[in-house]
Enzyme design. Structure first.
Site, mmCIF file in Angstrom:
data_model
loop_
_atom_site.group_PDB
_atom_site.id
_atom_site.type_symbol
_atom_site.label_atom_id
_atom_site.label_comp_id
_atom_site.label_asym_id
_atom_site.label_seq_id
_atom_site.Cartn_x
_atom_site.Cartn_y
_atom_site.Cartn_z
ATOM 1 C CE1 TYR A 49 39.717 44.485 55.062
ATOM 2 C CE2 TYR A 49 39.353 45.835 56.996
ATOM 3 C CZ TYR A 49 39.802 45.703 55.701
ATOM 4 O OH TYR A 49 40.333 46.783 55.043
ATOM 5 C CD GLU A 93 16.233 30.342 44.316
ATOM 6 O OE1 GLU A 93 15.087 30.538 43.880
ATOM 7 O OE2 GLU A 93 16.891 29.311 44.083
ATOM 8 C CE LYS A 101 40.895 41.863 50.095
ATOM 9 N NZ LYS A 101 40.537 42.705 51.202
ATOM 10 C CB CYS A 131 42.843 50.664 47.352
ATOM 11 S SG CYS A 131 41.798 49.711 46.252
ATOM 12 C CD GLU A 151 39.987 40.628 53.611
ATOM 13 O OE1 GLU A 151 38.880 41.011 53.205
ATOM 14 O OE2 GLU A 151 40.995 41.362 53.577
ATOM 15 C CB CYS A 163 41.119 46.469 47.685
ATOM 16 S SG CYS A 163 40.979 48.001 48.585
ATOM 17 C CG HIS A 173 15.087 27.938 41.186
ATOM 18 N ND1 HIS A 173 15.290 27.766 42.532
ATOM 19 C CD2 HIS A 173 14.914 26.697 40.646
ATOM 20 C CE1 HIS A 173 15.225 26.469 42.814
ATOM 21 N NE2 HIS A 173 14.998 25.806 41.691
HETATM 22 C C1 LIG Z 1 45.465 44.521 53.358
HETATM 23 C C2 LIG Z 1 44.341 45.483 53.100
HETATM 24 C C3 LIG Z 1 43.228 45.050 52.422
HETATM 25 C C4 LIG Z 1 42.184 45.931 52.161
HETATM 26 N N1 LIG Z 1 41.095 45.465 51.488
HETATM 27 C C5 LIG Z 1 40.071 46.283 51.228
HETATM 28 C C6 LIG Z 1 38.946 45.812 50.488
HETATM 29 O O1 LIG Z 1 38.869 44.650 50.086
HETATM 30 N N2 LIG Z 1 37.946 46.686 50.236
HETATM 31 C C7 LIG Z 1 37.992 47.982 50.654
HETATM 32 O O2 LIG Z 1 37.051 48.731 50.374
HETATM 33 N N3 LIG Z 1 39.037 48.445 51.366
HETATM 34 C C8 LIG Z 1 40.083 47.632 51.648
HETATM 35 N N4 LIG Z 1 41.169 48.104 52.335
HETATM 36 C C9 LIG Z 1 41.141 49.504 52.830
HETATM 37 C C10 LIG Z 1 41.478 50.494 51.707
HETATM 38 O O3 LIG Z 1 42.716 50.162 51.126
HETATM 39 C C11 LIG Z 1 41.507 51.893 52.288
HETATM 40 O O4 LIG Z 1 40.283 52.148 52.934
HETATM 41 C C12 LIG Z 1 41.716 52.957 51.218
HETATM 42 O O5 LIG Z 1 42.909 52.755 50.527
HETATM 43 C C13 LIG Z 1 41.725 54.343 51.893
HETATM 44 O O6 LIG Z 1 42.021 55.341 50.966
HETATM 45 P P1 LIG Z 1 42.735 56.672 51.454
HETATM 46 O O7 LIG Z 1 42.801 57.563 50.254
HETATM 47 O O8 LIG Z 1 42.113 57.191 52.676
HETATM 48 O O9 LIG Z 1 44.197 56.218 51.877
HETATM 49 P P2 LIG Z 1 45.330 55.494 51.047
HETATM 50 O O10 LIG Z 1 44.810 54.757 49.898
HETATM 51 O O11 LIG Z 1 46.146 54.762 52.031
HETATM 52 O O12 LIG Z 1 46.186 56.690 50.452
HETATM 53 C C14 LIG Z 1 46.910 57.560 51.265
HETATM 54 C C15 LIG Z 1 48.148 57.971 50.503
HETATM 55 O O13 LIG Z 1 48.758 59.068 51.164
HETATM 56 C C16 LIG Z 1 50.166 58.937 51.085
HETATM 57 N N5 LIG Z 1 50.734 59.734 52.160
HETATM 58 C C17 LIG Z 1 50.642 59.523 53.499
HETATM 59 N N6 LIG Z 1 51.256 60.510 54.172
HETATM 60 C C18 LIG Z 1 51.754 61.363 53.239
HETATM 61 C C19 LIG Z 1 52.476 62.575 53.313
HETATM 62 N N7 LIG Z 1 52.816 63.114 54.475
HETATM 63 N N8 LIG Z 1 52.838 63.171 52.155
HETATM 64 C C20 LIG Z 1 52.494 62.644 50.953
HETATM 65 N N9 LIG Z 1 51.793 61.494 50.818
HETATM 66 C C21 LIG Z 1 51.428 60.875 51.950
HETATM 67 C C22 LIG Z 1 50.379 57.433 51.244
HETATM 68 O O14 LIG Z 1 51.632 57.056 50.711
HETATM 69 C C23 LIG Z 1 49.207 56.874 50.462
HETATM 70 O O15 LIG Z 1 49.543 56.603 49.114
HETATM 71 C C24 LIG Z 1 42.252 47.276 52.591
HETATM 72 C C25 LIG Z 1 43.381 47.724 53.281
HETATM 73 C C26 LIG Z 1 44.415 46.843 53.529
HETATM 74 C C27 LIG Z 1 45.631 47.331 54.263
#
Ligand SMILES: Cc1cc2nc3c(=O)[nH]c(=O)nc-3n(C[C@H](O)[C@H](O)[C@H](O)COP(=O)(O)OP(=O)(O)OC[C@H]3O[C@@H](n4cnc5c(N)ncnc54)[C@H](O)[C@@H]3O)c2cc1C
Length: 474
Positions: A189, A458, A63, A55, A193, A60, A453
């Protein structure tokens, strides 16, 4: 701790290095680790790429900053209609890229402090499971009573000749120059975007999508309306396009695709090809088998209603579940697990049915609740309310785009089932209506609300005329 799994055959908690190890320092993982530490337990959080996760770093936040930055071209065009004399605007992409990069770095650093000040032990490296209570990171094995997998997802890379010539959304944010011509493969999406950002920034953009209408899973009318508006804004959308290969061309890249089943060999060229064909859970390198966890065919980890995997002391949250891949959902799930394991009382279940989301296309699409297609499947009579109008921002513009609002209401109970908006600030408008839906708002209650309004919002409290009543069973 609430309803904890029986640990009889395992040593007592204090013999573990930590009470909780969280793998992944993104939205879900950081929230879970912080909340658990605040509840007084010993927590380690492991991250291998960037604190703050997708994110903040490649999702997010950048973006939305690019969307805001690029959308000024539309404001300038509208301003002319209001009497402003403005020269033809042009975006210095490298300036925007550098500014976004700086802000992302600042925010990612904030995450270090958040975890440190909460008392979470931060560990750096790629983690994998070495047993039901063991995690290996950087050649070292650490143990915990509970483990939370919050490893997120990555861009799906389709098996296509020349796919190495494409970039993903990660590459998009690293792009230092604006491509004059761009091809976006995909219709989800993220695809719309990124296409919107480039088109607003002045690139010539083509979307190649294998389906009929972009944004699969959204309300069909919303999809059609958005597709029309994107086309009217100059984005070329080629549907039913099965990409066959990507090659280097004399200048840029050539994408060959079949425009319809059975037809081959149509090719178009661009300076940049973006692959936005979906997201795959990060589970392959976790060595899940060491803890007897089996991901499904897509790599998703299955959990029960408390986010517990098939191994009772291991939980999973966020994008790695491959369900609702949204930051606020990952945050809510991470918080739920922390409270479930270490809180004084059981947390309330997450209400997935009322999760609002926004596609930051230009214009935005915001949705909460059911689509009309889902209402049909539900099998109970419902009313449809629609409104299409030219918003005031647009009235003096040459291109008059309609704002589209749609509401679905259960006919018997009058409860609002779904709301969909396409237009300026749709996301900002929707948040309040999502809260109303969590409270079980009825159409009569919305009708009793006095509007502000003149606003777009609205319209949602003044939709008096039923467009149609649908009985899925008739
Ligand atoms: C281009 C784009 C735009 C987006 N826009 C939106 C938006 O506008 N609104 C919205 O709500 N969501 C948006 N999202 C989705 C949102 O980013 C994700 O839903 C959110 O980040 C999920 O959180 P998470 O904790 O599951 O995973 P992540 O935030 O991806 O975190 C997972 C972390 O785990 C780490 N990791 C992975 N494997 C390992 C490992 N083996 N050992 C140690 N670390 C590891 C990764 O490096 C990462 O930092 C967007 C996604 C993208 C790609």
């Amino acid at each position: 701790m609430n309803e904890q799994p029986a640990q009889a055959s395992n040593p007592p908690a204090h013999t573990y290095d930590f009470d909780l190890i969280v793998i992944g320092g993104g939205s879900g993982g950081v929230r879970c680790a912080r909340m658990a530490a605040r509840l007084g337990v010993r927590v380690a959080c492991i991250e291998s790429r960037f604190w703050g996760g997708t994110c903040v770093n490649v999702g997010c936040v950048p973006k939305k900053l690019y969307a805001i930055g690029s959308a000024f071209s539309t404001s300038v065009a509208r301003a002319r209609g209001f009497g402003w004399e403005v020269q033809e605007p042009s975006l210095r992409w490298e300036h925007l890229q550098a500014a976004v990069h700086k802000e992302v770095n600042r925010l990612s650093g904030v995450y270090d402090n958040i975890l440190d000040s909460a008392g979470v032990t931060r560990l750096w490296g790629k983690a994998s499971l070495a047993g039901k209570h063991k995690v290996e990171v950087d050649g070292r094995v650490i143990t915990a009573q509970f483990i939370v997998i919050a490893t997120g997802a990555h861009s799906r890379i389709p098996n296509l000749p020349g796919i190495e010539h494409t970039i993903t959304s990660d590459g998009f944010f690293a792009m230092q120059n604006k491509p004059a011509r761009a091809i976006v493969i995909g219709g989800g999406y993220i695809a719309v975007e990124l296409a919107s950002i480039l088109a607003a920034a002045g690139s010539e953009v083509t979307i190649l999508y294998r389906g009929e209408t972009v944004l699969r899973g959204f309300d069909d009318e919303v999809r059609e309306h958005l597709q029309g508006v994107l086309q009217a804004r100059g984005i070329r959308i080629l549907t039913h396009a099965q990409v066959a290969s990507i090659d280097k061309a004399e200048s840029g890249y050539r994408v060959t695709f079949a425009p319809d089943a059975g037809v081959h060999g149509v090719a178009i060229e661009a300076d940049c090809v973006i692959n936005a064909t979906g997201r795959t859970p990060n589970s392959a390198s976790l060595n899940l088998g060491a803890a007897e966890i089996e991901p499904d065919g897509s790599g998703a980890i299955s959990v029960d209603e408390h986010f517990r995997t098939s191994t009772p002391n291991i939980f999973a949250v966020g994008d790695v579940l491959h369900r609702m891949q949204l930051t606020p959902v990952a945050l809510a799930e991470g918080m739920y697990v922390a409270h479930y394991l270490f809180g004084k009382k059981a947390p309330a279940p997450i209400q997935y049915g009322c999760v609002a989301s926004t596609v930051f296309s230009q214009p935005q699409v915001a949705s909460v609740g059911l689509t009309e297609q889902a209402c049909m499947v539900r099998g109970r009579k419902f009313r449809v309310y629609r409104s299409r109008f030219t918003p005031m921002q647009q009235v003096f513009a040459n291109r008059q785009e309609k704002t589209f609002l749609k509401m679905l209401v259960d006919d018997a109970s009058d409860v609002v089932l779904g709301i969909h908006i396409i237009g300026d600030d749709a996301g900002e408008i929707m948040q309040g209506f999502a809260a109303a839906m969590v409270c079980g708002a009825t159409k009569a209650q919305l009708d009793a609300t006095i509007g502000i309004h003149p606003t777009i919002a609205e319209e949602l409290v003044t939709m008096r005329e039923v467009s149609e009543t649908v009985d899925p069973l008739s």
